[in-house]
Design an enzyme around this catalytic site. Structure first.
Site, mmCIF file in Angstrom:
data_model
loop_
_atom_site.group_PDB
_atom_site.id
_atom_site.type_symbol
_atom_site.label_atom_id
_atom_site.label_comp_id
_atom_site.label_asym_id
_atom_site.label_seq_id
_atom_site.Cartn_x
_atom_site.Cartn_y
_atom_site.Cartn_z
ATOM 1 N N ALA A 87 0.770 -1.185 -0.140
ATOM 2 C CA ALA A 87 0.005 0.078 0.090
ATOM 3 C C ALA A 87 0.728 1.294 -0.136
ATOM 4 O O ALA A 87 2.100 1.236 0.389
ATOM 5 C CB ALA A 87 -0.765 -0.145 1.268
ATOM 6 N N SER A 129 -4.883 0.025 9.636
ATOM 7 C CA SER A 129 -4.244 1.220 10.501
ATOM 8 C C SER A 129 -5.247 1.978 11.309
ATOM 9 O O SER A 129 -6.497 1.898 11.277
ATOM 10 C CB SER A 129 -3.703 2.424 9.514
ATOM 11 O OG SER A 129 -3.364 3.629 9.899
ATOM 12 N N TYR A 154 -5.794 8.312 3.176
ATOM 13 C CA TYR A 154 -4.980 7.274 3.688
ATOM 14 C C TYR A 154 -5.709 6.232 4.296
ATOM 15 O O TYR A 154 -6.090 5.070 4.265
ATOM 16 C CB TYR A 154 -3.707 7.264 4.442
ATOM 17 C CG TYR A 154 -3.105 6.086 4.975
ATOM 18 C CD1 TYR A 154 -2.767 5.119 4.045
ATOM 19 C CD2 TYR A 154 -2.974 6.042 6.112
ATOM 20 C CE1 TYR A 154 -2.059 4.029 4.662
ATOM 21 C CE2 TYR A 154 -2.471 5.139 6.764
ATOM 22 C CZ TYR A 154 -1.864 3.960 6.050
ATOM 23 O OH TYR A 154 -1.429 2.731 6.592
ATOM 24 N N LYS A 158 -7.979 2.633 4.200
ATOM 25 C CA LYS A 158 -7.925 1.398 4.895
ATOM 26 C C LYS A 158 -9.108 0.818 5.546
ATOM 27 O O LYS A 158 -9.546 -0.268 5.631
ATOM 28 C CB LYS A 158 -7.114 1.448 6.451
ATOM 29 C CG LYS A 158 -5.504 1.520 5.783
ATOM 30 C CD LYS A 158 -5.007 0.434 5.032
ATOM 31 C CE LYS A 158 -3.398 0.652 4.979
ATOM 32 N NZ LYS A 158 -2.915 -0.713 4.387
ATOM 33 N N PHE A 187 -0.734 1.322 15.407
ATOM 34 C CA PHE A 187 -0.523 2.719 15.369
ATOM 35 C C PHE A 187 0.567 3.102 14.964
ATOM 36 O O PHE A 187 0.903 2.611 13.789
ATOM 37 C CB PHE A 187 -0.875 2.809 16.950
ATOM 38 C CG PHE A 187 -2.287 3.075 17.340
ATOM 39 C CD1 PHE A 187 -2.986 4.124 17.856
ATOM 40 C CD2 PHE A 187 -3.075 2.068 17.147
ATOM 41 C CE1 PHE A 187 -4.319 4.348 18.171
ATOM 42 C CE2 PHE A 187 -4.611 1.941 17.214
ATOM 43 C CZ PHE A 187 -5.174 3.072 17.938
ATOM 44 N N ILE A 225 8.980 19.704 13.232
ATOM 45 C CA ILE A 225 7.688 19.512 14.187
ATOM 46 C C ILE A 225 6.584 19.985 13.419
ATOM 47 O O ILE A 225 6.412 21.220 13.220
ATOM 48 C CB ILE A 225 8.049 20.320 15.594
ATOM 49 C CG1 ILE A 225 9.061 19.709 16.480
ATOM 50 C CG2 ILE A 225 6.485 20.051 16.284
ATOM 51 C CD1 ILE A 225 9.350 20.322 17.640
#
Length: 348
Positions: A87, A129, A154, A158, A187, A225
């Site tokens: 994937a 996920s 995404y 799933k 996770f 970040i």
């Protein structure tokens, strides 16, 4: 058991192939080896590690969405089970290229399931996920019954993949054919193989721990970040990190415990129930490496929830899985050892 591992040249898939080989199974890896995602070097590393057992490892380069290719690979390998990892898996990229993600991930899952239906392959473990959940309803760890409302493409791929898997199971049942399946919603995968054979290599590297360690090693610039204004204690995203070998352990446990005759249809979370913020992870990377890591604050990344933490009690009850390696210091230390040994990844 004879197992087809799609996406087996990638990070988690290659670790799964190694564990399966170590336990005496025959493994065929099928991987398109897309730039920056899968690595033929990981397959070569597996073969070197396997030594005399390398004859039990096959490799087919190709697209999991090509059901005829998948069928040929399964027939040649006499595959009895599938672990489906293939994937596209970058959340931010999925926001930028939603149709590419929907098309690729749905096509890959359909291609593999179609081959399984034609051949009657009875066992299927699906790499899902935590992105299927979206924004948590509250600050408690999320269980498998949490509503599925992804906030990025995404995650929707799933959800769609899990639906396809259940529909395939229903079709097998209508045919009277045995079939068991399991979706594992993990996770944040992290760490590296404890023997130093395999590690995490992406280009570009978007995962926090390897990105921070690459900055510590002077192999990249400052780590970014992505947002410091989230409703969390230090303003940065909080994530539940799971050791890649614990993730693989869950796959192997599910594969062994599923009963096709019983038509098991399972979905389990994989996590620790403990979240760490981006700043906490960077601080741990500095502690483990003994080096200062430059960090710069950028805007929020589209599709990122503030907090994702798992309630993984169900798989513990059903399969005895505990995530014993999933301590932050263990994951960071393993990833750092891998990076120091292989600063160029599988290329040197």
């Amino acid at each position: 058991m004879r197992v087809l591992v799609t996406g087996g040249a990638g990070f988690i898939g290659s670790h799964a192939a190694k564990r399966l080989l170590a336990e005496g199974n025959e493994v065929t890896i099928l991987d398109a080896v897309l730039p920056g995602r899968g690595h033929e070097g990981s397959v070569a590393a597996l073969r070197r590690w396997a030594g005399p057992r390398a004859g039990r490892l096959g490799f087919v380069r190709g697209d999991a969405g090509d059901s005829d290719l998948v069928e040929r690979a399964m027939v040649a390998a006499r595959a009895e089970a599938v672990m489906h990892f293939a994937a596209l898996a970058y959340v931010g990229e999925s926001v930028e290229k939603p149709l590419e993600y929907h098309g690729n991930n749905a096509r890959a899952t359909l291609g593999v399931l179609d081959a399984c239906l034609r051949l009657g392959a009875p066992r299927f473990v699906f790499s899902s996920s935590c992105a299927v959940y979206g924004v948590p309803l509250d600050d408690r760890p999320m269980g498998e019954d949490h509503p599925q409302s992804p906030i990025n493409p995404y995650g929707w791929t799933k959800v769609h993949g899990e639906r396809l898997l259940l529909d395939a199971a229903a079709e097998m049942q209508r045919r009277g054919a045995p079939f068991a399946c399991c979706a594992l919603r993990y996770f944040n995968a992290a760490g590296a193989d404890g023997e130093g054979v395999l590690g995490e290599v992406h280009d570009p590297e978007t995962h926090l721990i390897p990105a921070a360690l690459r900055a510590a090693a002077g192999l990249s610039g400052a780590v970014t970040i992505h947002g410091d204004d989230y409703p969390t204690p230090d303003g940065t995203c909080v994530r539940d990190f799971v050791h890649v070998e614990d993730i693989v352990d869950a796959h192997v446990r599910a594969l062994g415990a599923m009963d096709p005759a019983r038509r098991d249809r399972w979905a389990f979370n994989l996590g620790t129930g403990r979240g760490f913020s981006v700043r906490e992870v960077i601080a741990e990377c500095e502690r483990i490496t003994g080096r200062s890591i430059e960090a710069v604050t950028g805007p929020r990344r589209p599709g990122d929830p503030a907090r994702l933490v798992a309630d993984a009690g169900l798989i513990g009850e059903r399969l005895g899985w505990r995530g014993e390696r999933s301590r932050l210091d263990v994951m960071v230390s393993g990833a750092w050892e891998w990076l120091r040994a292989r600063p160029r990844g599988y290329d040197g």
